[in-house]
Design an enzyme around this catalytic site. Structure first.
Site, PDB file in Angstrom:
ATOM      1  N   SER A 132       0.777  -1.229  -0.136  1.00  0.00           N
ATOM      2  CA  SER A 132       0.105  -0.042   0.094  1.00  0.00           C
ATOM      3  C   SER A 132       0.753   1.318   0.119  1.00  0.00           C
ATOM      4  O   SER A 132       0.480   2.148   0.772  1.00  0.00           O
ATOM      5  CB  SER A 132      -0.879  -0.128   1.283  1.00  0.00           C
ATOM      6  OG  SER A 132      -2.022  -0.628   0.857  1.00  0.00           O
ATOM      7  N   SER A 133       1.736   1.088  -0.995  1.00  0.00           N
ATOM      8  CA  SER A 133       2.462   2.502  -1.080  1.00  0.00           C
ATOM      9  C   SER A 133       1.397   3.735  -1.430  1.00  0.00           C
ATOM     10  O   SER A 133       1.687   4.922  -1.130  1.00  0.00           O
ATOM     11  CB  SER A 133       3.579   2.451  -2.335  1.00  0.00           C
ATOM     12  OG  SER A 133       2.892   2.216  -3.423  1.00  0.00           O
ATOM     13  N   ASP A 178      -6.561  -0.352   3.281  1.00  0.00           N
ATOM     14  CA  ASP A 178      -5.275   0.052   3.078  1.00  0.00           C
ATOM     15  C   ASP A 178      -5.206   1.591   3.751  1.00  0.00           C
ATOM     16  O   ASP A 178      -4.143   1.843   4.369  1.00  0.00           O
ATOM     17  CB  ASP A 178      -4.816   0.178   1.732  1.00  0.00           C
ATOM     18  CG  ASP A 178      -4.952  -1.094   0.848  1.00  0.00           C
ATOM     19  OD1 ASP A 178      -5.391  -2.107   1.534  1.00  0.00           O
ATOM     20  OD2 ASP A 178      -4.666  -0.989  -0.358  1.00  0.00           O
ATOM     21  N   TYR A 227      -9.109 -10.430  -9.624  1.00  0.00           N
ATOM     22  CA  TYR A 227      -9.660  -9.744  -8.568  1.00  0.00           C
ATOM     23  C   TYR A 227     -11.558  -9.956  -8.816  1.00  0.00           C
ATOM     24  O   TYR A 227     -12.178  -9.979  -7.894  1.00  0.00           O
ATOM     25  CB  TYR A 227      -9.315  -8.450  -8.223  1.00  0.00           C
ATOM     26  CG  TYR A 227      -9.446  -7.786  -7.074  1.00  0.00           C
ATOM     27  CD1 TYR A 227      -9.208  -7.959  -5.754  1.00  0.00           C
ATOM     28  CD2 TYR A 227     -10.428  -6.639  -7.480  1.00  0.00           C
ATOM     29  CE1 TYR A 227      -9.791  -7.356  -4.699  1.00  0.00           C
ATOM     30  CE2 TYR A 227     -10.994  -5.877  -6.215  1.00  0.00           C
ATOM     31  CZ  TYR A 227     -10.493  -6.348  -5.011  1.00  0.00           C
ATOM     32  OH  TYR A 227     -11.014  -5.379  -3.869  1.00  0.00           O
TER      33      TYR A 227
HETATM   34  P1  ADP Z   1       0.498  -0.541  -3.778  1.00  0.00           P
HETATM   35  O1  ADP Z   1       0.178  -1.762  -3.665  1.00  0.00           O
HETATM   36  O2  ADP Z   1       1.971  -0.244  -3.539  1.00  0.00           O
HETATM   37  O3  ADP Z   1      -0.343   0.568  -3.031  1.00  0.00           O
HETATM   38  P2  ADP Z   1      -0.375   0.643  -6.300  1.00  0.00           P
HETATM   39  O4  ADP Z   1      -0.568   0.194  -7.567  1.00  0.00           O
HETATM   40  O5  ADP Z   1      -1.876   0.494  -5.596  1.00  0.00           O
HETATM   41  O6  ADP Z   1       0.400  -0.182  -5.497  1.00  0.00           O
HETATM   42  O7  ADP Z   1       0.130   2.104  -5.982  1.00  0.00           O
HETATM   43  C1  ADP Z   1       1.460   2.462  -6.572  1.00  0.00           C
HETATM   44  C2  ADP Z   1       1.247   3.893  -7.328  1.00  0.00           C
HETATM   45  O8  ADP Z   1       1.045   4.794  -6.042  1.00  0.00           O
HETATM   46  C3  ADP Z   1       2.722   4.061  -7.945  1.00  0.00           C
HETATM   47  O9  ADP Z   1       2.529   3.866  -9.266  1.00  0.00           O
HETATM   48  C4  ADP Z   1       2.528   5.743  -7.969  1.00  0.00           C
HETATM   49  O10 ADP Z   1       1.703   6.073  -8.838  1.00  0.00           O
HETATM   50  C5  ADP Z   1       1.899   5.913  -6.252  1.00  0.00           C
HETATM   51  N1  ADP Z   1       3.197   5.911  -5.450  1.00  0.00           N
HETATM   52  C6  ADP Z   1       3.288   5.245  -4.577  1.00  0.00           C
HETATM   53  N2  ADP Z   1       4.597   5.593  -3.820  1.00  0.00           N
HETATM   54  C7  ADP Z   1       5.063   6.571  -4.419  1.00  0.00           C
HETATM   55  C8  ADP Z   1       6.171   7.587  -4.544  1.00  0.00           C
HETATM   56  N3  ADP Z   1       6.871   7.243  -3.579  1.00  0.00           N
HETATM   57  N4  ADP Z   1       6.546   8.531  -5.328  1.00  0.00           N
HETATM   58  C9  ADP Z   1       5.422   8.707  -6.153  1.00  0.00           C
HETATM   59  N5  ADP Z   1       4.377   7.933  -6.405  1.00  0.00           N
HETATM   60  C10 ADP Z   1       4.155   7.059  -5.521  1.00  0.00           C
HETATM   61 MG    MG Z   2      -2.587   0.375  -3.438  1.00  0.00          MG
END
Ligand code: ADP
Ligand code: MG
Length: 390
Positions: A132-133, A178, A227
């Site tokens: 959940s970045s 998340d 999903y």
């Molecule tokens: P996750 O499982 O990591 O949440 P997602 O596909 O839902 O995967 O989200 C990832 C997206 O969030 C990246 O492609 C980007 O657009 C954004 N994101 C996450 N971390 C960063 C960051 N450090 N800087 C800029 N955008 C980010």
């Molecule tokens: Mg995500």
């Protein structure tokens, strides 16, 4: 240099002054309750000690100017450009900028002030690994605008606005878990969320237990199709079962006994999907007294059962995830291991005796590399607080 120091230095370099505020907003990992959030079940995540760090100050220009340090990219946008999803010069917003712009959109839509800010952010939550970045980015920005906007919401309300940004602006069909974990995390505590009522409480996570996350390095595309199929199977199960069990609204309302009784009326695949969900919801209820009594061996057994169920009934595992889990479960000090997140790649989560965590991680890395030829990324994590000003 840690991320906090790095983001301060980067802000100084870009804007020629120190930032007024810094926010830390964590990623998350789910220990139990997988694929049940959209079935009104219970989830048991923690906020992890990997986070997005955002340094920011109010901006006098009327434009919100953001630099994504990890991508070396910058955009500017304002409330006027939100509905067109463009930057201030009229160019389409890049994908990464949809997350902060989506937060501004959701806040504006809720009538909350989003004063212009200038900011720099960076994260050590790996992107697209299921930690959940994206929610970490969203929770950082909701809190940033709360800090400047003169309004205050509860962490859960902030989570709901982040989810709305992701669902309706970015266009990703995620549940509430998340953003909830990123907003509401508590140090050394597990979170227990009822996805139907949104009531939640915390449970102890003993100090002598480490949470080890192992990234298989496998990324599957087209997972959103799988999903959506799982969600459709769950809806089909509810539709059929409700002819015999009037009043059920979701699989949350179906017990294992009820499912056993009516199993023959469901197509085989639908029955398997429903069985995972119904049993997983039951596991996440059984987990509560075990955690209160700190019975980690028993809790770990539920985690192992969850993996078998995701593999055999819900069919969202892949050979690399199964390999990672099998190696882990055989190692000393491992209470439980399973795939975490939606599946088809990404990470496993392992509950490990803290004293064994380093040896466990090394053996898991080596074992996985021997079996698959891939070197996994391993993070020994602890449960951290949710998004906060630092
Ligand atoms: P996750 O499982 O990591 O949440 P997602 O596909 O839902 O995967 O989200 C990832 C997206 O969030 C990246 O492609 C980007 O657009 C954004 N994101 C996450 N971390 C960063 C960051 N450090 N800087 C800029 N955008 C980010
Ligand atoms: Mg995500």
């Amino acid at each position: 240099m840690n991320l906090h120091e790095a983001i301060l230095a980067h802000f100084q370099e870009r804007f020629g002054e120190a930032p007024a505020h810094v926010i830390r907003a964590p990623g998350r990992v789910n220990l139990l309750g997988e694929h049940v959030d959209y079935n009104d079940g219970f989830v048991l995540p923690i906020a992890i000690d990997r986070a997005t760090w955002l340094a920011f100050s109010p901006s006098e220009t009327g434009q919100t100017t953001l630099q994504a340090r990890d991508l070396s990219e910058e955009v500017s946008f304002s409330p006027e450009t939100l509905s067109a999803k463009t930057d201030s010069a009229g160019h389409p917003l890049p994908g990464w900028a949809l997350y902060p712009a989506g937060v501004m959109w959701a806040l504006q839509d809720a009538g909350l002030a989003t004063p212009a800010l200038k900011g720099v952010y960076s994260s050590n939550v790996p992107q697209g690994s299921g930690l959940s970045s994206s929610a970490a980015v969203e929770m950082a920005f909701v809190l940033a605008w709360q800090t400047l906007g003169g309004w205050e919401l509860s962490p859960m309300q902030r989570a709901l606005l982040g989810q709305k940004a992701e669902n309706n602006y970015v266009g990703v069909n995620c549940g509430i878990m998340d953003q909830f974990a990123s907003a509401c995390g508590k140090q050394d505590r597990l979170l227990h969320l009822d996805c139907r009522s949104l009531e939640w409480h915390t449970l102890p996570l003993p100090q002598d237990v480490a949470i080890v996350i192992a990234d298989t390095r496998m990324r599957r595309t087209l997972t959103s199709g799988e999903y959506n199929k799982r969600r459709a199977d769950c809806e089909e199960a509810v539709r059929i079962l409700s002819t015999k069990l009037p009043g059920i609204r979701s699989l949350r309302d179906v017990s294992v006994e009820m499912l056993d009784q009516h199993a023959s009326e469901l197509p085989e695949q639908v029955e398997k999907r429903a069985r995972h969900v119904v049993e997983e919801i039951e596991r996440s209820v059984r987990a509560i007294p075990l955690l209160e009594r700190r019975e980690m061996t028993e809790f770990g057994r539920l985690i192992n059962e969850c993996h078998a169920s995701l593999r055999d009934l819900y069919e969202v595992s892949i050979p690399e995830l199964d390999t990672m889990v099998e190696i882990a479960q055989a190692l000393p000090g491992c209470y439980g291991a399973r795939l975490t997140g939606a599946g088809f790649g990404g990470c496993t989560v392992n509950l490990v005796e803290r004293g064994q965590a380093d040896a466990f991680s090394e053996a898991l890395s080596a074992g996985y590399e021997t079996e698959t030829g891939f070197y996994p990324e391993i993070y020994i994590c602890s449960a951290s607080n949710g998004a906060e000003l630092v």
